[in-house]
Motif scaffolding. Structure first.
Motif, PDB file in Angstrom:
ATOM      1  N   ALA A  71       4.363  15.657  11.603  1.00  0.00           N
ATOM      2  CA  ALA A  71       3.585  15.625  10.364  1.00  0.00           C
ATOM      3  C   ALA A  71       2.544  14.515  10.483  1.00  0.00           C
ATOM      4  N   LEU A  72       1.326  14.825  10.068  1.00  0.00           N
ATOM      5  CA  LEU A  72       0.206  13.902  10.191  1.00  0.00           C
ATOM      6  C   LEU A  72      -0.372  13.610   8.816  1.00  0.00           C
ATOM      7  N   MET A  73      -0.565  12.338   8.514  1.00  0.00           N
ATOM      8  CA  MET A  73      -1.232  11.927   7.285  1.00  0.00           C
ATOM      9  C   MET A  73      -2.695  11.654   7.610  1.00  0.00           C
ATOM     10  N   LEU A  74      -3.587  12.405   6.994  1.00  0.00           N
ATOM     11  CA  LEU A  74      -5.011  12.302   7.273  1.00  0.00           C
ATOM     12  C   LEU A  74      -5.777  12.033   5.980  1.00  0.00           C
ATOM     13  N   ASP A  75      -6.734  11.121   6.024  1.00  0.00           N
ATOM     14  CA  ASP A  75      -7.587  10.817   4.874  1.00  0.00           C
ATOM     15  C   ASP A  75      -8.949  11.466   5.091  1.00  0.00           C
ATOM     16  N   THR A  76      -9.293  12.438   4.251  1.00  0.00           N
ATOM     17  CA  THR A  76     -10.513  13.219   4.447  1.00  0.00           C
ATOM     18  C   THR A  76     -11.589  12.821   3.438  1.00  0.00           C
ATOM     19  N   TYR A  77     -12.826  12.690   3.929  1.00  0.00           N
ATOM     20  CA  TYR A  77     -13.959  12.227   3.117  1.00  0.00           C
ATOM     21  C   TYR A  77     -15.207  13.046   3.411  1.00  0.00           C
ATOM     22  N   ASP A  78     -16.104  13.113   2.421  1.00  0.00           N
ATOM     23  CA  ASP A  78     -17.476  13.553   2.663  1.00  0.00           C
ATOM     24  C   ASP A  78     -18.223  12.407   3.342  1.00  0.00           C
ATOM     25  N   PHE A  79     -18.889  12.714   4.471  1.00  0.00           N
ATOM     26  CA  PHE A  79     -19.622  11.653   5.176  1.00  0.00           C
ATOM     27  C   PHE A  79     -20.623  12.288   6.123  1.00  0.00           C
ATOM     28  N   LYS A  80     -21.862  11.845   6.049  1.00  0.00           N
ATOM     29  CA  LYS A  80     -22.910  12.319   6.958  1.00  0.00           C
ATOM     30  C   LYS A  80     -23.035  13.839   6.949  1.00  0.00           C
ATOM     31  N   GLY A  81     -22.892  14.436   5.785  1.00  0.00           N
ATOM     32  CA  GLY A  81     -23.037  15.873   5.661  1.00  0.00           C
ATOM     33  C   GLY A  81     -21.906  16.678   6.283  1.00  0.00           C
ATOM     34  N   ASP A  82     -20.789  16.025   6.526  1.00  0.00           N
ATOM     35  CA  ASP A  82     -19.652  16.681   7.173  1.00  0.00           C
ATOM     36  C   ASP A  82     -18.369  16.138   6.561  1.00  0.00           C
ATOM     37  N   ILE A  83     -17.213  16.562   7.102  1.00  0.00           N
ATOM     38  CA  ILE A  83     -15.912  16.037   6.671  1.00  0.00           C
ATOM     39  C   ILE A  83     -15.421  15.083   7.746  1.00  0.00           C
ATOM     40  N   TRP A  84     -15.139  13.862   7.340  1.00  0.00           N
ATOM     41  CA  TRP A  84     -14.706  12.836   8.291  1.00  0.00           C
ATOM     42  C   TRP A  84     -13.335  12.294   7.916  1.00  0.00           C
ATOM     43  N   LEU A  85     -12.699  11.672   8.903  1.00  0.00           N
ATOM     44  CA  LEU A  85     -11.462  10.925   8.693  1.00  0.00           C
ATOM     45  C   LEU A  85     -11.830   9.447   8.640  1.00  0.00           C
ATOM     46  N   CYS A  86     -11.507   8.815   7.530  1.00  0.00           N
ATOM     47  CA  CYS A  86     -11.877   7.419   7.311  1.00  0.00           C
ATOM     48  C   CYS A  86     -10.690   6.656   6.744  1.00  0.00           C
ATOM     49  N   HIS A  87     -10.629   5.388   7.060  1.00  0.00           N
ATOM     50  CA  HIS A  87      -9.664   4.479   6.427  1.00  0.00           C
ATOM     51  C   HIS A  87     -10.495   3.559   5.552  1.00  0.00           C
ATOM     52  N   SER A  88     -10.767   4.034   4.323  1.00  0.00           N
ATOM     53  CA  SER A  88     -11.770   3.392   3.500  1.00  0.00           C
ATOM     54  C   SER A  88     -11.199   3.020   2.129  1.00  0.00           C
ATOM     55  N   PHE A  89     -12.071   2.929   1.131  1.00  0.00           N
ATOM     56  CA  PHE A  89     -11.678   2.470  -0.195  1.00  0.00           C
ATOM     57  C   PHE A  89     -12.609   3.072  -1.239  1.00  0.00           C
ATOM     58  N   LYS A  90     -12.113   3.166  -2.465  1.00  0.00           N
ATOM     59  CA  LYS A  90     -12.877   3.688  -3.605  1.00  0.00           C
ATOM     60  C   LYS A  90     -13.425   5.099  -3.344  1.00  0.00           C
ATOM     61  N   GLY A  91     -12.739   5.859  -2.507  1.00  0.00           N
ATOM     62  CA  GLY A  91     -13.115   7.244  -2.299  1.00  0.00           C
ATOM     63  C   GLY A  91     -14.403   7.471  -1.534  1.00  0.00           C
ATOM     64  N   LYS A  92     -14.936   6.414  -0.895  1.00  0.00           N
ATOM     65  CA  LYS A  92     -16.192   6.537  -0.169  1.00  0.00           C
ATOM     66  C   LYS A  92     -16.001   6.089   1.279  1.00  0.00           C
ATOM     67  N   CYS A  93     -16.478   6.910   2.198  1.00  0.00           N
ATOM     68  CA  CYS A  93     -16.449   6.557   3.614  1.00  0.00           C
ATOM     69  C   CYS A  93     -17.693   5.743   3.962  1.00  0.00           C
ATOM     70  N   GLN A  94     -17.517   4.735   4.806  1.00  0.00           N
ATOM     71  CA  GLN A  94     -18.623   3.888   5.252  1.00  0.00           C
ATOM     72  C   GLN A  94     -18.706   3.948   6.777  1.00  0.00           C
ATOM     73  N   ASP A  95     -19.839   3.556   7.324  1.00  0.00           N
ATOM     74  CA  ASP A  95     -19.979   3.514   8.777  1.00  0.00           C
ATOM     75  C   ASP A  95     -18.869   2.678   9.419  1.00  0.00           C
ATOM     76  N   PHE A  96     -18.533   1.582   8.778  1.00  0.00           N
ATOM     77  CA  PHE A  96     -17.565   0.659   9.372  1.00  0.00           C
ATOM     78  C   PHE A  96     -16.112   1.020   9.060  1.00  0.00           C
ATOM     79  N   THR A  97     -15.887   2.092   8.269  1.00  0.00           N
ATOM     80  CA  THR A  97     -14.515   2.548   8.013  1.00  0.00           C
ATOM     81  C   THR A  97     -14.269   3.944   8.575  1.00  0.00           C
TER      82      THR A  97
END
Length: 363
Positions: free
Chosen positions: A119-145
């Protein structure tokens, strides 16, 4: 003659090293200097908090489907789960932007699956016009996360499922994607759609899931849960809290003798949910501390959560740095859970027909 006795052992060692002859393999917890000295399914690991020097510790699970059988419902088995499975060390730097976020695992997703993670826990975000995996905060993906586009991880899962036709993988998504059909498009592009277990077949009111062997026969071998309620209807992604209870994660979920629910979950003893997930990882991941976290402390928490969950053993055990332990670690913990559920023994190895090593405890 004396010189020959000296030369021969030296010559033998040189030949052994040159031709790759096997080293002596050490049993679990034996001292080691490299993984090749350990037995199959073990690695040579240092755990300064618990061990003196490097020891051979477990690095793979026992497959209960192969060892015992696959004729029980899906919710009667336990599955090793990696928290933030994508947040691995040594990931490629995206666009040369330094990463400023936590990592939770060492292995690639392919390596995790190969070692028995199911089983895999994945955090999915809108980012750069695509779906990315990010370890971020406040529901927003950043370049550095940001770690990688979700399609990369999903393709790893697809390759594993296509290569292992009797295995089942569960995805647990912390989902921040707002793009219409964003996740659906990612699943389509990855080739995973053909494995999806239909939401319409998921049991309600705490009833048993289908038998594993039937899920395999129908090729329903990818179970997907998400955190957005509306996507159960719009995209067929099961709303996690309709089917599962879960304890508190992070530091507050690691208090000895206490197993409280996380805010999103119903009460742990709510039997209208047939799956139980136990988190056991720190708020801030610490690589070396995970050795202790994934050892006896984990076993103790699983027992505590068994009672808190209405005498139900966990189906999913979520950890950081899953291979780090002082011995059997997360792998032994899952073996214990499967032993308890499948035959009432303390180890799934004892469930094998004719075994005389069963130590019976709480079923």
């Amino acid at each position: 003659m004396g010189l020959s006795l000296v030369i021969f052992p030296v010559f033998f060692c040189i030949i052994t090293a040159a031709f790759g002859f096997p080293y002596e393999q050490h049993k679990l917890m034996g001292k080691c200097s490299s993984t090749r000295e350990c037995s199959t399914g073990q690695i040579c690991s240092s755990c300064p908090v618990e061990l003196q020097g490097s020891r051979c510790v477990r690095s793979s699970t026992t497959n209960p489907f192969n060892l015992v059988n696959a004729s029980m419902p899906f919710n009667k088995y336990a599955y090793l789960t990696t928290h933030n499975s994508f947040a691995i060390k040594k990931r490629p730097i995206q666009d040369a932007v330094p990463q400023v976020t936590f990592t939770n695992q060492e292995d690639t997703i392919s390596q995790q699956l190969s070692n028995g993670v199911r089983a895999l826990m994945l955090d999915t975000y809108d980012f750069k016009g695509d779906i990315w995996l990010c370890h971020s905060f406040k529901g927003k993906c950043q370049d550095f996360t940001a770690f990688e586009p979700a399609i990369n991880a999903l393709k790893e899962v697809e390759i594993f499922l296509s290569s292992n036709p009797s295995e089942i993988v569960t995805l647990i998504l912390e989902d921040y994607v707002e793009a219409p059909n964003g996740l659906t498009n990612a699943f389509n592009a990855s080739g995973l759609v053909k494995y999806r277990f239909p939401v319409s077949n998921m049991p309600k009111d705490g009833k048993d899931w289908p038998l594993v062997k039937d899920m395999v026969a129908k090729n329903h071998r990818l179970v997907v849960f998400g955190s957005q309620r509306q996507k159960e209807q719009s995209e067929g992604i099961a709303y996690q809290w309709n089917y599962m209870v879960e304890n508190q994660y992070g530091k507050d979920g690691m208090v000895r003798g206490k197993c409280s629910k996380r805010a999103d979950s119903s009460e742990l003893n709510d039997r209208s949910k047939s799956l139980v997930l136990v988190n056991h990882f720190r708020t801030i991941p610490i690589h070396q501390a995970s050795c202790k976290d994934n050892s006896q402390d984990l076993m103790n928490m699983l027992s505590t959560c068994y009672h808190a969950s209405g005498n139900r053993w966990a189906n999913f055990v979520a950890v950081d740095y899953y291979k780090r332990s002082d011995g059997g670690g997360t792998f032994q913990a899952v073996d214990m859970l499967n032993g308890k559920s499948l035959c009432g023994c303390d180890d799934v190895q004892a469930c094998v027909s004719g075994s005389s090593s069963c130590t019976r405890g709480s079923k």
